[in-house]
Write an enzyme that holds these catalytic residues in place. Structure first.
Site, PDB file in Angstrom:
ATOM      1  CE  LYS A  22      -4.259   1.654   2.009  1.00 11.55           C
ATOM      2  NZ  LYS A  22      -4.704   2.049   0.694  1.00 11.55           N
ATOM      3  N   GLY A  35       6.615   0.835   5.651  1.00 10.68           N
ATOM      4  CA  GLY A  35       7.482  -0.098   4.915  1.00 10.68           C
ATOM      5  C   GLY A  35       7.471   0.153   3.426  1.00 10.68           C
ATOM      6  CB  CYS A  36       4.700   0.596   1.025  1.00 14.01           C
ATOM      7  SG  CYS A  36       3.933  -1.022   1.320  1.00 14.01           S
ATOM      8  CB  THR A  37       6.927   5.306   2.552  1.00 11.70           C
ATOM      9  OG1 THR A  37       5.506   5.468   2.418  1.00 11.70           O
ATOM     10  CG2 THR A  37       7.622   6.630   2.276  1.00 11.70           C
ATOM     11  CB  ALA A  88       8.487   3.748  -2.814  1.00 12.07           C
TER      12      ALA A  88
END
Length: 152
Positions: free
Chosen positions: A40, A45-47, A50
């Site tokens: 998401k 974690g995803c940030t 990315a």
């Protein structure tokens, strides 16, 4: 069924963060690429994941490789995520989860959390690496290591 090393990637199409149609066939036969599935936009974690790809994106480009991130978030969410973190690579909206299913990306925590899997694909569309880990920070490093082996 989960795709594995040696499998050819399936053809797929999706909208990118600009709302433009993306077709996987524009890369196959042209250059190696990294395709990473993440849960998401705008989660810690995803940030971090990315941003790690963002920070090394020029190194991937210098090696002739492209980076593509995929989640079920909307095009609008991807636009905001891209703008906020200055992400220079392609983000695809897989809102119907068709791409995730084509690759066989598993879900975690009783099927409630989308999986985090990174694939490195050679220029012929054959998977050279699969990294399935909740550890977001390790994905870029594994991908870079494999791209270097492919092109150097």
């Amino acid at each position: 069924m989960e795709l594995k090393v040696g499998d050819k990637i399936p053809n797929f199409k999706a909208k990118d963060s600009n709302g433009t149609d993306f077709d996987s066939q524009i890369l196959v036969g042209v250059k190696p690429f990294v395709i990473y599935f993440y849960p998401k936009d705008n989660t810690p974690g995803c940030t971090a994941q990315a941003c790690s790809f963002r920070d090394q994106y020029e190194d991937f480009k210098d090696l002739g490789a492209e980076v593509i991130g995929v989640s079920s978030d909307s095009v609008t969410s991807h636009q905001e995520f891209t703008r906020q973190y200055k992400l220079p690579f392609i983000l695809l909206s897989d809102s119907d989860q068709k791409i995730k299913k084509l690759f066989g990306v598993p879900s975690r925590v009783f099927g409630l959390v989308p999986g985090r899997v990174t694939y490195v694909v050679d220029k012929n569309g054959v998977i050279q690496m699969v990294f399935d880990s909740i550890l977001a920070a390790k994905h870029m490093l594994k991908a870079m290591e494999t791209i270097k082996k492919l092109v150097l």
